[in-house]
Write a protein that holds these residues in place. Sequence first.
Motif, PDB file in Angstrom:
ATOM      1  N   ASP A 206     104.764 -81.350  26.265  1.00  0.00           N
ATOM      2  CA  ASP A 206     103.961 -80.232  25.775  1.00  0.00           C
ATOM      3  C   ASP A 206     104.624 -78.901  26.084  1.00  0.00           C
ATOM      4  N   ASP A 207     104.446 -77.898  25.209  1.00  0.00           N
ATOM      5  CA  ASP A 207     104.838 -76.530  25.552  1.00  0.00           C
ATOM      6  C   ASP A 207     103.639 -75.583  25.565  1.00  0.00           C
ATOM      7  N   VAL A 208     102.496 -76.108  25.240  1.00  0.00           N
ATOM      8  CA  VAL A 208     101.235 -75.362  25.399  1.00  0.00           C
ATOM      9  C   VAL A 208     100.213 -76.300  26.028  1.00  0.00           C
ATOM     10  N   ALA A 209      99.549 -75.819  27.066  1.00  0.00           N
ATOM     11  CA  ALA A 209      98.458 -76.581  27.676  1.00  0.00           C
ATOM     12  C   ALA A 209      97.281 -75.636  27.862  1.00  0.00           C
ATOM     13  N   LEU A 210      96.165 -75.978  27.245  1.00  0.00           N
ATOM     14  CA  LEU A 210      94.930 -75.192  27.389  1.00  0.00           C
ATOM     15  C   LEU A 210      93.887 -76.098  28.025  1.00  0.00           C
ATOM     16  N   PHE A 211      93.223 -75.641  29.061  1.00  0.00           N
ATOM     17  CA  PHE A 211      92.128 -76.469  29.579  1.00  0.00           C
ATOM     18  C   PHE A 211      91.083 -75.637  30.283  1.00  0.00           C
ATOM     19  N   SER A 212      89.855 -76.147  30.219  1.00  0.00           N
ATOM     20  CA  SER A 212      88.750 -75.617  30.999  1.00  0.00           C
ATOM     21  C   SER A 212      88.582 -76.526  32.201  1.00  0.00           C
ATOM     22  N   ALA A 213      88.165 -75.953  33.314  1.00  0.00           N
ATOM     23  CA  ALA A 213      88.035 -76.735  34.541  1.00  0.00           C
ATOM     24  C   ALA A 213      86.724 -76.391  35.217  1.00  0.00           C
ATOM     25  N   ARG A 214      86.119 -77.435  35.804  1.00  0.00           N
ATOM     26  CA  ARG A 214      84.936 -77.211  36.612  1.00  0.00           C
ATOM     27  C   ARG A 214      85.299 -77.509  38.062  1.00  0.00           C
ATOM     28  N   PHE A 215      85.030 -76.525  38.960  1.00  0.00           N
ATOM     29  CA  PHE A 215      85.323 -76.696  40.371  1.00  0.00           C
ATOM     30  C   PHE A 215      84.132 -77.360  41.066  1.00  0.00           C
ATOM     31  N   ASP A 216      84.386 -77.887  42.265  1.00  0.00           N
ATOM     32  CA  ASP A 216      83.294 -78.574  42.976  1.00  0.00           C
ATOM     33  C   ASP A 216      82.221 -77.594  43.465  1.00  0.00           C
ATOM     34  N   THR A 217      82.463 -76.304  43.319  1.00  0.00           N
ATOM     35  CA  THR A 217      81.442 -75.300  43.619  1.00  0.00           C
ATOM     36  C   THR A 217      80.606 -74.943  42.405  1.00  0.00           C
ATOM     37  N   GLY A 218      80.909 -75.559  41.263  1.00  0.00           N
ATOM     38  CA  GLY A 218      80.183 -75.251  40.037  1.00  0.00           C
ATOM     39  C   GLY A 218      80.837 -74.168  39.202  1.00  0.00           C
ATOM     40  N   VAL A 219      81.871 -73.564  39.748  1.00  0.00           N
ATOM     41  CA  VAL A 219      82.564 -72.480  39.026  1.00  0.00           C
ATOM     42  C   VAL A 219      83.323 -73.044  37.834  1.00  0.00           C
ATOM     43  N   LEU A 220      83.345 -72.278  36.741  1.00  0.00           N
ATOM     44  CA  LEU A 220      84.120 -72.630  35.552  1.00  0.00           C
ATOM     45  C   LEU A 220      85.398 -71.805  35.518  1.00  0.00           C
ATOM     46  N   GLY A 221      86.479 -72.445  35.094  1.00  0.00           N
ATOM     47  CA  GLY A 221      87.727 -71.719  34.925  1.00  0.00           C
ATOM     48  C   GLY A 221      88.342 -72.010  33.581  1.00  0.00           C
ATOM     49  N   SER A 222      89.064 -71.014  33.040  1.00  0.00           N
ATOM     50  CA  SER A 222      89.781 -71.180  31.781  1.00  0.00           C
ATOM     51  C   SER A 222      91.263 -71.038  32.082  1.00  0.00           C
ATOM     52  N   PHE A 223      92.058 -72.045  31.732  1.00  0.00           N
ATOM     53  CA  PHE A 223      93.485 -72.059  32.064  1.00  0.00           C
ATOM     54  C   PHE A 223      94.327 -72.133  30.803  1.00  0.00           C
ATOM     55  N   GLU A 224      95.462 -71.471  30.868  1.00  0.00           N
ATOM     56  CA  GLU A 224      96.401 -71.508  29.758  1.00  0.00           C
ATOM     57  C   GLU A 224      97.808 -71.506  30.325  1.00  0.00           C
ATOM     58  N   ALA A 225      98.593 -72.493  29.957  1.00  0.00           N
ATOM     59  CA  ALA A 225     100.002 -72.538  30.374  1.00  0.00           C
ATOM     60  C   ALA A 225     100.826 -72.744  29.130  1.00  0.00           C
ATOM     61  N   THR A 226     101.776 -71.858  28.915  1.00  0.00           N
ATOM     62  CA  THR A 226     102.506 -71.923  27.651  1.00  0.00           C
ATOM     63  C   THR A 226     103.904 -71.350  27.807  1.00  0.00           C
ATOM     64  N   ARG A 227     104.810 -71.928  27.085  1.00  0.00           N
ATOM     65  CA  ARG A 227     106.154 -71.346  26.968  1.00  0.00           C
ATOM     66  C   ARG A 227     106.237 -70.467  25.727  1.00  0.00           C
ATOM     67  N   MET A 228     105.146 -70.269  25.042  1.00  0.00           N
ATOM     68  CA  MET A 228     105.147 -69.620  23.739  1.00  0.00           C
ATOM     69  C   MET A 228     104.673 -68.175  23.789  1.00  0.00           C
ATOM     70  N   ALA A 229     104.377 -67.658  24.968  1.00  0.00           N
ATOM     71  CA  ALA A 229     103.848 -66.299  25.050  1.00  0.00           C
ATOM     72  C   ALA A 229     105.002 -65.304  25.086  1.00  0.00           C
ATOM     73  N   GLN A 230     105.358 -64.798  23.917  1.00  0.00           N
ATOM     74  CA  GLN A 230     106.472 -63.851  23.792  1.00  0.00           C
ATOM     75  C   GLN A 230     106.257 -62.642  24.710  1.00  0.00           C
ATOM     76  N   GLY A 231     107.293 -62.266  25.401  1.00  0.00           N
ATOM     77  CA  GLY A 231     107.238 -61.045  26.201  1.00  0.00           C
ATOM     78  C   GLY A 231     106.674 -61.246  27.583  1.00  0.00           C
ATOM     79  N   ARG A 232     106.086 -62.381  27.829  1.00  0.00           N
ATOM     80  CA  ARG A 232     105.573 -62.674  29.170  1.00  0.00           C
ATOM     81  C   ARG A 232     106.672 -63.432  29.894  1.00  0.00           C
ATOM     82  N   LYS A 233     107.499 -62.688  30.637  1.00  0.00           N
ATOM     83  CA  LYS A 233     108.724 -63.247  31.202  1.00  0.00           C
ATOM     84  C   LYS A 233     108.414 -64.212  32.336  1.00  0.00           C
ATOM     85  N   ASN A 234     107.381 -63.897  33.091  1.00  0.00           N
ATOM     86  CA  ASN A 234     107.025 -64.775  34.210  1.00  0.00           C
ATOM     87  C   ASN A 234     105.598 -64.452  34.618  1.00  0.00           C
TER      88      ASN A 234
END
Lengths: 358, 358, 358, 358
Positions: A206-234
């Motif tokens: 994969d070169d793009v990974a999108l996922f939502s996550a639920r923590f054991d505290t009930g908190v929701l998180g939105s995650f995005e990992a991608t090699r496709m984000a132009q200009g975002r060097k690191n």
Amino acid sequence: MTPSHTPAPDPAAPPLRVGMIGYGFMGAAHSHAWRSAHRFFDLPRTPQLALLAGRSAEGVAAAAARYGAEATTTRWQDVIEDPSIDVVDICSPGGTHHEIALAALAAGKHVLCEKPLANSVEESEEMAAAAAPMTWRLRKETAGSGALGDIGAHVIDLAQWLTDSDIEAVSGTLATVVPTRPAAGDAQGLGGKGDTSGEREQVTVDDVALFSARFDTGVLGSFEATRMAQGRKNAMRIEISGSAGAIAFDFERLNELEVYDATAPAGRQGFTRVLATEPEHPYAAAWWPTGHGLGYEHTFTHQVADLVRAIGEGSDPSPSFEEALHVQRVLAAVEASDADGSRWTPVATDAPAGEVNR
Amino acid sequence: MTPSHTPAPDPAAPPLRVGMIGYGFMGAAHSHAWRSAHRFFDLPRTPQLALLAGRSAEGVAAAAARYGAEATTTRWQDVIEDPSIDVVDICSPGGTHHEIALAALAAGKHVLCEKPLANSVEESEEMAAAAAPMTWRLRKETAGSGALGDIGAHVIDLAQWLTDSDIEAVSGTLATVVPTRPAAGDAQGLGGKGDTSGEREQVTVDDVALFSARFDTGVLGSFEATRMAQGRKNAMRIEISGSAGAIAFDFERLNELEVYDATAPAGRQGFTRVLATEPEHPYAAAWWPTGHGLGYEHTFTHQVADLVRAIGEGSDPSPSFEEALHVQRVLAAVEASDADGSRWTPVATDAPAGEVNR
Amino acid sequence: MTPSHTPAPDPAAPPLRVGMIGYGFMGAAHSHAWRSAHRFFDLPRTPQLALLAGRSAEGVAAAAARYGAEATTTRWQDVIEDPSIDVVDICSPGGTHHEIALAALAAGKHVLCEKPLANSVEESEEMAAAAAPMTWRLRKETAGSGALGDIGAHVIDLAQWLTDSDIEAVSGTLATVVPTRPAAGDAQGLGGKGDTSGEREQVTVDDVALFSARFDTGVLGSFEATRMAQGRKNAMRIEISGSAGAIAFDFERLNELEVYDATAPAGRQGFTRVLATEPEHPYAAAWWPTGHGLGYEHTFTHQVADLVRAIGEGSDPSPSFEEALHVQRVLAAVEASDADGSRWTPVATDAPAGEVNR
Amino acid sequence: MTPSHTPAPDPAAPPLRVGMIGYGFMGAAHSHAWRSAHRFFDLPRTPQLALLAGRSAEGVAAAAARYGAEATTTRWQDVIEDPSIDVVDICSPGGTHHEIALAALAAGKHVLCEKPLANSVEESEEMAAAAAPMTWRLRKETAGSGALGDIGAHVIDLAQWLTDSDIEAVSGTLATVVPTRPAAGDAQGLGGKGDTSGEREQVTVDDVALFSARFDTGVLGSFEATRMAQGRKNAMRIEISGSAGAIAFDFERLNELEVYDATAPAGRQGFTRVLATEPEHPYAAAWWPTGHGLGYEHTFTHQVADLVRAIGEGSDPSPSFEEALHVQRVLAAVEASDADGSRWTPVATDAPAGEVNR
């Protein structure tokens, strides 16, 4: 006249002898940290880069001269078998980690293992089990290959550490947007930064990974990992919101925090750019005056300082193999969710996994 | 089995033996650079921190252990008199620079001198004259004490270097806004970052310096150096405008440049935030992959790399004593202008100073 | 069926009849403000753009249709002589202000005068004297022509207003960097934004003004006004530091303030980006919910709201002719300082100017 | 003497008579736009706010005085039945849109409908069908209530419009983090900005919506709409990456674009902050000189300009009822996905929905 030279003091404690396996980009960063940590932090023992292992005799010799290693070998087993070596620092490619770490643990060495911990959750479980009666540490705790494993693993680790909670379920999507990419170059090289060959390689992950996550505290998180984000060097960027405020960080500005205080008067609210160089900030007091920023390799120096102190105290620092295993299980859950139409999927635990209640 | 250790290669060139005088904050930064430069840059000779001089026997011993110096002395003359020392690195308080530098030059040493070059333009002229048939270098080129000398000197140096031109006249104002300040602590210390004593000291120098400057190219500059800018932790900021565009830099974000291209289409114009970590940027190729920033001490490592290469080539790198002398003359002209109601005042030159035409 | 229309209420107070002289860029902004202020602010009387004056019959007719003026004239004297006109809004070129304002004041009109107040300090003094027993107001208080008058006047006004203090002496330098510039277009036009003719005109005034200023509170300021700052499209930027913190503003981000609280814990200090759209901020409660920014023309709408309220109360709002005169005297002092080798020069006051003690 | 007043020209075209239903926050924004658009844009007909409808006789009278409406009514049917009304502008609560819009369409009126289009996809389909042989327009195209409908609808619309493509499938998660919230105040009010009652209301809808979306071009998007992001006052933020570069926008800085040009030389790459006030940018030429920013209400003025021009041309501007229906179908698909464990769910189309291929 003979100068009245006073020799530098020889500390009573024996040096901490390090054997490093692999000498690529991570070898450059790790060796700098082994050389520098005791120059800025008070450590119980002084690290010594005693032995460097690599497959090519010429390559490892050149690296040793560059990194300041006292001796070299082309057999990684030599590092394990040398009774004078205290710490095995595994910087070789991920596919070798399982075998080397198990051998080092069996030989009673301290282990510092670069990410990924192993190629699979199963291998990682075996390594974590082997490490359990003992004191082992590693820098990054994940197996991976694509954007999910290479990039997502960092932010999963960071999100869990900053919130002091664990991800217990995920809904994820993986995609491969670009089917071929420039060849990545020699992973065993000496830190070369770019590809100049013009060759392209097939992308099997994969070169793009999108996922939502639920923590054991009930908190929701939105995650995005991608090699496709132009200009975002690191741009390893994280933002956390709670009832008292919010905090944001972007690795591209690694000396800064953005802090929002929700308790401030309404007319004064806003994100504050904190230059995290005051001595109050973790590790900062060991370095330069306020306003003089740190760089990427300081993270490795801090890791060495933490590790050497923990070895001195006999304590078990974070991140542990156990924590690394959890990150790897989150990654596996994202892959499983993707394979199941992105349905919410529980993250495996040592206890039998129950139903995910949402 | 005996490990087939391959010893690290012993380079043919003899090491470059460095004697450092003084071991405070600058000593910490310089010694890190002497230890690190050859790990990242290909240098003709390998620096070796051979001898460290300081007044207190215990202090210098502790510093040598921390910094990795091979030997110590409480007499700076020992550094000069030791025939095995190639480079004298002067990190002691400014009032000692003149005497030490002249002695080192007379003994045929390479000299790296922290700022200020000396206490007065006269002393600096003597030092520059002594250095003229020879090859000497120094990091910062200025005498100073207040905001003008401590802060303004950096930006004068930077402005002249970036524009490749010299300031030839100034109109300046100095002021002391706060008459007492927290005591600055031990300048010979080991890099402690803050004052914890609670004591205050009388301020005898300026804490605000404002001046306009005319360069020999006709360009006008507006300069401000102050300890009074709340929230600006280390904001050495410069902005240069020309017909083709503009460039801005702020030391608080030392891995970034703001670049404006005046030739871009009107609807696309704007300042571009360039993360200066691409291998195209000076020194960057020696370090980490794109997006992995550097820190404050890298500037010292780069200085050592430049210096050692120049010694190998027999060339004369910038900044030279001559350039340092010019900065000191600019500072003196600002002080003279302030004393004359801020009237425009020419900067002294070796040639008889003519009238300033405006 | 006939709709049961309820007519909009006719407020008891008579409308405030406005006569505007000139209809260029400022005419567009002013007329929008006259039309809009009572829609968002509770005002004692409702402004009515009753009469528009301009030299060209066709031009003024087109502008009146565009701006919503009820009637037009080609003689500005008609505005003064019309007894139904309450407010004379002077948007014509600067050279005409002195004559028009004196006539309007003599006729007992309220006066809103665009900057510059007049062509000279002498004219301004005459205008301020004429306004003294009466209640007059004006938007911008300065005469000027080059960068100093056009740009510097704004920031002088802002700096004095924000610090509630007056500049009493200056040391300044003026320069003309670019001797010709694109022709500026028709100042009496209908708000055209750019020059399309390709013609260039001789620059007879400064395009760079640098000056230091001493306020009557002892505070020092550093000012820079230039047309030469590439990429700074409209960067009227100010930063003020005091013992309790600092505040910064840039007109290019006109809905934001940067606020630094020096009393915050060291590890939390930094500039806070405040989106100044909360109802606590001046004028903000009259507009949109939090986070919905305002634009350039709102400044004119706020001016009209302040002016109409002051007319209702019989009070004298800031900025007054008196304040405008002071700004003009600061500009004159900068010019005098420049002519005297940038020596510190006192700003004229109504009382005999004493010596400047520094 | 009688002033030689020239009356403002009376344009040949009849005015465009607007009847507005509802007068809350949106009424304030819409009426400002109806009053202002023809002052800055050349329009074929001049809008005239002829009739304002609201349930409370006093409320609608006060609003009409404030907004400049010529007449008022407490029956919205009066607006539909008045043959002189050309455009019906629906600003009343969402639950009334379906009935009013169908009646207005049946009466042959032009319709501008605030979001949400209707309460359900079914109602929206009916409205879109009624509008199909005719020329109708509306501002925002969505039904909604929680974070998904209120916030997500904007960014769905924006993402589809900027990429000129449609979302065809989603995987989404909805959550309600805070079960009670401060009461929102009177939606029919006059633009009051905050709640001052201290009362809290039960939250029956989502306050966090996370979803991944697949566009019909194969592009993947990650969306997040939340009321829980502390410090983000109005951060409708979007970033789009493609092979040629990237563009980012944040509504909190509504005059700026961040543009990344991937074709620039590596050492010059970075995000460029473009102040979108140059005349090259859409709508900008009608307003102020470069660097003078616009505010929130200008978006409504631009909408009116587009609408009136389209009415003149007989064309059908975007957004249409058809586009609004599609946004509502995306929202419905996110809700359906959430109810199905976040599984990928196709967005309904007029054609029979096929299987989603991933």
